[in-house]
Structures are given as C-alpha cells and as structure tokens.
Design an enzyme around this catalytic site. Structure first.
Site, PDB file in Angstrom:
ATOM      1  CD  GLU A 185      43.888  40.174  33.084  1.00  0.00           C
ATOM      2  OE1 GLU A 185      44.755  39.345  32.741  1.00  0.00           O
ATOM      3  OE2 GLU A 185      42.866  39.862  33.714  1.00  0.00           O
ATOM      4  CE1 TYR A 208      38.039  35.049  33.387  1.00  0.00           C
ATOM      5  CE2 TYR A 208      38.501  34.601  31.086  1.00  0.00           C
ATOM      6  CZ  TYR A 208      38.827  34.467  32.407  1.00  0.00           C
ATOM      7  OH  TYR A 208      39.949  33.764  32.776  1.00  0.00           O
TER       8      TYR A 208
END
Length: 363
Positions: A294, A287
C-alpha cells in the site's frame, strides 16, 4: 539466662496443589515463618511439649513450592498452608528420605492419592455446577441465533468473494506470468470493490455490539483499504496498470482467505486447530507486506496527483493558497505505519490469547 531453642511437633497433610502443616504450639507469639530456597524456616515463642519456650525447625521440601505462604494462629495451634508450584502428588514431604522425628501425618486431614483425586473431582464438579447456575441466571439474548446466522452468512459471502479473487489471480499468474501483474485491476477490481465495500459492515457490527472486537482496529483496516482502493487506485488510470496493484490485492486476499472461515466456523461453535493457528500466524509476514505494498502504491501515486492536480483545492481569498492532494497523501503515508503499529499490537494480543501456552494440570 538464655532460653533453650526446641523443636515443636509438626503434623502434615497434602492435596494435589497444597501442603498443610499444623504446628502443635499454643499461645504463639511473634512467629517468624519464611520460605527461602525451597526450605521452610520457622521460629516462634509458644507453649509446646517442653513448656513455654522458643521453638524452631526447618523443612526442605521434596519439590518446588511457592515462596509465599499463609498461616493462621489459633489458641491451640498454628496452621500453615503452602502452595505447590506444580499440581501433583508427593510421595513424601521432605527432600531427605528419612522422616524427621518431629514430623508426623495429620490424620485429621490425611487423604491418600485416590481419595484426594476424588475430592478434587468433586470440587471441580461443584464449581462447574455453580458456573452453570450463575450462567443460567444471566438473561439470554433472544436474538442470539439470528445474530449468529447473520454473521455466518456475512463471513461466508466474504470468504467466497476473496476465494474468487485469490484463485483468479493465482491461475492468471501461472498462465500469464508477470504479464498478469499489469491488468490485475481491470480483472479483479469489481469483486474487490464489492468485498471491501461490504467490509464496512464490520465497523457497524463492532459499533452496535454484535461482535466483541474493538472498533479502532476494524475502523483503521476498513477505511485504510478502501482509501487505497477507491481513491488512490480507482480514481487514477495511470495507477491501475501498475504491478503494485497485484501485490496489494494478493496480500489482502490471502489474509482474508483464512480470517473469514475462522469466524464463520466460530459462529457454529467449531474450532479447527490448524485453521486457528494459520489465522493467528499468517498475518505476521503478510500484514506488514500488505502495508508495504500500500505504501508503494501511495509513493507511486503522489507525483501523478501532483501533476494532474486531481482533488487539489484552493483556499478562499485572502489566503488563496492551493493545497495539493499529494500533500495529504504524504501525511497519510506516515499515518499508514502508525496504523500498522496499532493493528499489529492488536493482532499480537489476539495471538497470545488464542495460541498462548496453557499450563497443563498435572495430577
């Protein structure tokens, strides 16, 4: 003249999780009862075998007990209940092997180990029956099976979609090596568009109460991913050939490769312990790596949006200020890590709930 301190008669019994002490004193006044260092200290004014006097005693327990105790004073006696730290059967009450002279079994409450186990099982069975009765009074959801079938199909479709993405990217990586990084978007984008658009259903499911998961984490993840996919990558051709696209898509797909099968099996009341462990553990490295990928894509996109002026706008007269979309990307970059904190906290709570240490019941 100071009164003599005497020892009262004490009767005891036990169950797997409790100890019962009955002190043979009537008209008890000002009892002082504490447990310190696993030793019970008792002192009280009362009427016992030696008449009205101060009675006191100490008991060092065989095994650890809880320091909190409960006692009840009646006209004829004083009853003490002590909780054991571990639920098991003691061979005797005191740490010393020789029983104190003032201590005797309480035959009114005495049970041997087998009888106590039968009593415990009968109590657990009674609690189970009462639980079933309470649950039976709760009105059943007439659409429960329909909801489960719908959720099963949704998770199955998402699992198949992300499986296709993961397998396709992995095969291309082995065949083409690093060259596969640069055309990931053109190869995978259509399926990723489909899966991430379909993920809006998760927000709807949480909003209308079909699932019990909190709304905010689902909202942050779905909107965040779709912003990166549709706005940052999908609208800028220069970004579509960047290697970072591979890492964004790969992290997303690996996480979902275990999340959706877990939910899918939950819909039919099947729990695979290995899958549960992976589902609530694999997010720990992946994660943050996905959010980092991103963030890199945002950093690479900011100068492109600044140069092209795409999605920028000018405020009306008299302000006439041009606000570049890259400014919003910089703000979103900060919010991205705030969302990371919120979702990691949520996932950590879920992990503790499903994988936290369970206290074993020792008989």
């Amino acid at each position: 003249m100071q009164r003599q301190s005497l020892t009262p008669h004490v009767h005891w019994a036990q169950r797997h999780s409790e100890l019962y002490l009955r002190v043979a004193l009537s008209d008890v006044q000002s009892p002082e009862i504490t447990i310190t260092d696993n030793v019970l200290h008792f002192k009280a004014q009362g009427h016992g075998a030696k008449g009205d006097n101060i009675y006191e005693f100490q008991l060092a327990f065989l095994e650890p007990v809880m320091p909190q105790l409960v006692y009840k004073v009646t006209q004829r006696q004083l009853n003490i209940t002590v909780q054991k730290k571990e639920s098991n059967w003691w061979e005797r009450l005191t740490k010393q092997e020789r029983r104190p002279l003032f201590l005797a079994p309480d035959f009114d409450r005495w049970l041997d180990e087998s009888d106590a186990e039968m009593e415990l099982k009968a109590k657990e069975e009674e609690e189970r029956i009462n639980k079933i009765r309470i649950e039976s009074r709760v009105p059943k959801d007439p659409f429960r099976q329909l909801k489960r079938g719908y959720l099963f199909m949704y998770n199955l479709v998402q699992f198949l979609g992300f499986s296709w993405i993961f397998v396709n990217m992995t095969v291309r990586l082995f065949i083409l090596g690093k060259d596969s990084f640069y055309d990931t978007f053109h190869t995978i984008a259509d399926m990723m568009y489909f899966c991430q658009t379909l993920a809006f259903i998760e927000i709807l499911n949480s909003l209308v109460g079909i699932v019990r998961s909190p709304l905010i984490p689902s909202l942050l993840q779905v909107l965040g991913r779709n912003f990166v996919l549709f706005i940052v990558l999908g609208n800028v051709e220069e970004m579509q050939s960047k290697a970072v696209v591979f890492f964004v898509f790969y992290c997303w797909s690996i996480i979902e490769l275990f999340r959706y099968p877990f939910y899918m099996l939950s819909c039919i009341d099947i729990e695979w312990k290995l899958l549960t462990w992976i589902r609530y553990t694999i997010w720990i490295p992946l994660y943050p790596l996905g959010v980092l990928a991103e963030a890199v894509s945002l950093i690479q996109a900011i100068p492109i949006f600044s140069e092209t002026g795409k999605f920028s706008f000018t405020l009306p007269y008299p302000m006439s200020i041009t606000i570049k979309f890259s400014f919003f990307l910089q703000i979103y970059l900060i919010l991205l890590f705030l969302a990371l904190f919120i979702n990691v906290r949520h996932l950590y709570k879920q992990r503790r709930q499903h994988l936290g240490s369970k206290k074993r019941k020792i008989k």
